[in-house]
Design a protein around this motif. Sequence first.
Motif, PDB file in Angstrom:
ATOM      1  N   VAL A 198      40.300  69.292 -29.091  1.00 19.98           N
ATOM      2  CA  VAL A 198      40.684  68.054 -29.792  1.00 19.98           C
ATOM      3  C   VAL A 198      42.087  67.632 -29.360  1.00 19.98           C
ATOM      4  CG1 VAL A 198      41.287  67.101 -32.064  1.00 19.98           C
ATOM      5  CG2 VAL A 198      39.165  68.404 -31.768  1.00 19.98           C
ATOM      6  N   GLN A 199      42.996  68.583 -29.341  1.00 17.81           N
ATOM      7  CA  GLN A 199      44.365  68.259 -28.939  1.00 17.81           C
ATOM      8  C   GLN A 199      44.401  67.724 -27.500  1.00 17.81           C
ATOM      9  OE1 GLN A 199      47.016  71.441 -28.089  1.00 17.81           O
ATOM     10  NE2 GLN A 199      48.778  70.411 -29.011  1.00 17.81           N
ATOM     11  N   ALA A 200      43.654  68.372 -26.607  1.00 15.11           N
ATOM     12  CA  ALA A 200      43.651  67.936 -25.200  1.00 15.11           C
ATOM     13  C   ALA A 200      43.105  66.517 -25.062  1.00 15.11           C
ATOM     14  CB  ALA A 200      42.830  68.908 -24.355  1.00 15.11           C
ATOM     15  N   VAL A 201      42.012  66.215 -25.767  1.00 13.11           N
ATOM     16  CA  VAL A 201      41.416  64.870 -25.688  1.00 13.11           C
ATOM     17  C   VAL A 201      42.408  63.825 -26.187  1.00 13.11           C
ATOM     18  CG1 VAL A 201      39.625  63.333 -26.615  1.00 13.11           C
ATOM     19  CG2 VAL A 201      39.016  65.648 -25.872  1.00 13.11           C
ATOM     20  N   PHE A 243      32.693  60.475 -31.613  1.00 10.31           N
ATOM     21  CA  PHE A 243      32.691  59.073 -32.073  1.00 10.31           C
ATOM     22  C   PHE A 243      33.908  58.311 -31.529  1.00 10.31           C
ATOM     23  CE2 PHE A 243      30.080  60.626 -35.856  1.00 10.31           C
ATOM     24  CZ  PHE A 243      28.927  59.956 -35.464  1.00 10.31           C
ATOM     25  N   LEU A 244      35.061  58.989 -31.496  1.00 11.29           N
ATOM     26  CA  LEU A 244      36.292  58.329 -31.024  1.00 11.29           C
ATOM     27  C   LEU A 244      36.142  57.874 -29.565  1.00 11.29           C
ATOM     28  CD1 LEU A 244      39.317  57.541 -31.404  1.00 11.29           C
ATOM     29  CD2 LEU A 244      39.895  59.849 -30.596  1.00 11.29           C
ATOM     30  N   ALA A 247      34.135  54.874 -29.509  1.00 13.54           N
ATOM     31  CA  ALA A 247      34.906  53.742 -30.051  1.00 13.54           C
ATOM     32  C   ALA A 247      35.914  53.210 -29.028  1.00 13.54           C
ATOM     33  CB  ALA A 247      35.633  54.173 -31.328  1.00 13.54           C
ATOM     34  N   VAL A 248      36.536  54.119 -28.277  1.00 12.51           N
ATOM     35  CA  VAL A 248      37.498  53.711 -27.244  1.00 12.51           C
ATOM     36  C   VAL A 248      36.797  52.834 -26.204  1.00 12.51           C
ATOM     37  CG1 VAL A 248      38.806  54.611 -25.260  1.00 12.51           C
ATOM     38  CG2 VAL A 248      39.190  55.568 -27.531  1.00 12.51           C
ATOM     39  N   ASP A 249      35.574  53.200 -25.851  1.00 12.91           N
ATOM     40  CA  ASP A 249      34.792  52.383 -24.903  1.00 12.91           C
ATOM     41  C   ASP A 249      34.487  51.005 -25.488  1.00 12.91           C
ATOM     42  OD1 ASP A 249      34.651  53.980 -22.688  1.00 12.91           O
ATOM     43  OD2 ASP A 249      32.861  55.048 -23.334  1.00 12.91           O
ATOM     44  N   GLY A 250      34.211  50.962 -26.799  1.00 16.71           N
ATOM     45  CA  GLY A 250      33.854  49.686 -27.444  1.00 16.71           C
ATOM     46  C   GLY A 250      35.065  48.813 -27.752  1.00 16.71           C
ATOM     47  N   VAL A 258      37.736  52.834 -39.622  1.00 10.35           N
ATOM     48  CA  VAL A 258      36.782  53.517 -40.517  1.00 10.35           C
ATOM     49  C   VAL A 258      36.643  54.986 -40.109  1.00 10.35           C
ATOM     50  CG1 VAL A 258      34.337  53.656 -41.187  1.00 10.35           C
ATOM     51  CG2 VAL A 258      35.503  51.429 -41.139  1.00 10.35           C
ATOM     52  N   LEU A 259      36.582  55.218 -38.787  1.00 10.44           N
ATOM     53  CA  LEU A 259      36.436  56.577 -38.257  1.00 10.44           C
ATOM     54  C   LEU A 259      37.604  57.461 -38.699  1.00 10.44           C
ATOM     55  CD1 LEU A 259      34.567  58.161 -36.380  1.00 10.44           C
ATOM     56  CD2 LEU A 259      35.889  57.328 -34.437  1.00 10.44           C
ATOM     57  N   CYS A 260      38.821  56.954 -38.546  1.00 11.05           N
ATOM     58  CA  CYS A 260      40.013  57.729 -38.936  1.00 11.05           C
ATOM     59  C   CYS A 260      40.036  57.989 -40.442  1.00 11.05           C
ATOM     60  CB  CYS A 260      41.290  57.009 -38.498  1.00 11.05           C
ATOM     61  SG  CYS A 260      41.482  56.962 -36.706  1.00 11.05           S
ATOM     62  N   GLU A 261      39.591  57.000 -41.231  1.00 12.41           N
ATOM     63  CA  GLU A 261      39.557  57.180 -42.691  1.00 12.41           C
ATOM     64  C   GLU A 261      38.523  58.237 -43.094  1.00 12.41           C
ATOM     65  OE1 GLU A 261      38.820  53.271 -44.177  1.00 12.41           O
ATOM     66  OE2 GLU A 261      40.899  52.604 -43.872  1.00 12.41           O
TER      67      GLU A 261
END
Length: 329
Positions: A198-201, A243-244, A247-250, A258-261
């Motif tokens: 997660v940290q690397a991404v 999901f992130l 989302a970055v692609d979109g 919403v994802l972060c919440e």
Amino acid sequence: CCGATTMSEQESLRCSTARNRGGVQRVEGKLRASVEKGDYYEAHQMYRTLFFRYMSQAKHAEARELMYNGALLFFSYNQQNSAADLSMLVLEVLEKSETKVEDEILESLAKLFSLMDQNSPERVAFVSRALKWSTGGSGKLGHPKLHQLLAVTLWKEQNYSESRYHFLHSSDGEGCAQMLVEYSASRGFRSEVDMFVVQAVLQFLCLKNKNSASVVFSTYTEKHPSIEKGPPFVQPLLNFIWFLLLAVDGGKLTVFTVLCEQYQPSLKRDPMYNEYLDRIGQLFFGVPPKQSPSYGGLLGNLLNSLMGAGEDDDGAEEAHEDSSPIELD
């Protein structure tokens, strides 16, 4: 007639190159004999004398080759100081002759780095200077290929935190993932297998390297023995990252928000995650920066070093180590 002139010029150039090469080989033979006899100090001084002579005659290729082979020779006799000194002279030739960056040269620099004593101050100085040369002396953090070669060397030495720093500044998401699998398996807790990737991404995304972020995630989750096949994954943080990346692609801000919440409870596992996500929001979703001029304290230093705001590579390296998912040293 013109053609004949050109041919004769080429031939004379070839002859002169061959002569120079022969001269270098003769000199190298004498120096090798001195080293083999154990006259290390004398041989080292002779290398330095020849270096300055070649440089004054603008024989840059010969100077570089002689210093490189000399360094390898001293390394083979475990004469670390002499070898490190000649390694620095290799860099001096590259800097003064404005040599273009090529893979072959980067590989030779990585080879010298790999032979240096792991704890020597010379090694730190060498890597900092090599990275600076590799980007034309600009404030950037070094050529991605050189970072990748350094990362692999440090990985072999099981210096995972420094290897990780160099992988982040390379384009080798796959190599980074394989190193992180080994790092996690040998030094991490089973409950933190997700945190390594997660940290690397998040850091790759902060460096605007979307492709490596995606590759490091897919490779790590596929190869890690403690992660069951997904998506969906057992670990909520891995689902968040999956999901992130979509989302970055979109590029839709509402999806990102919403994802972060939704994943806030999991994101609280490391206070840095939300700092990285603020930056990712600015880079990929058009979120305006916070009103404060910059992040403060350790978090600010860490983000600045990650984004390349600092000129000092060593500072960046230390900051990255501070950011590792668990303190293991």
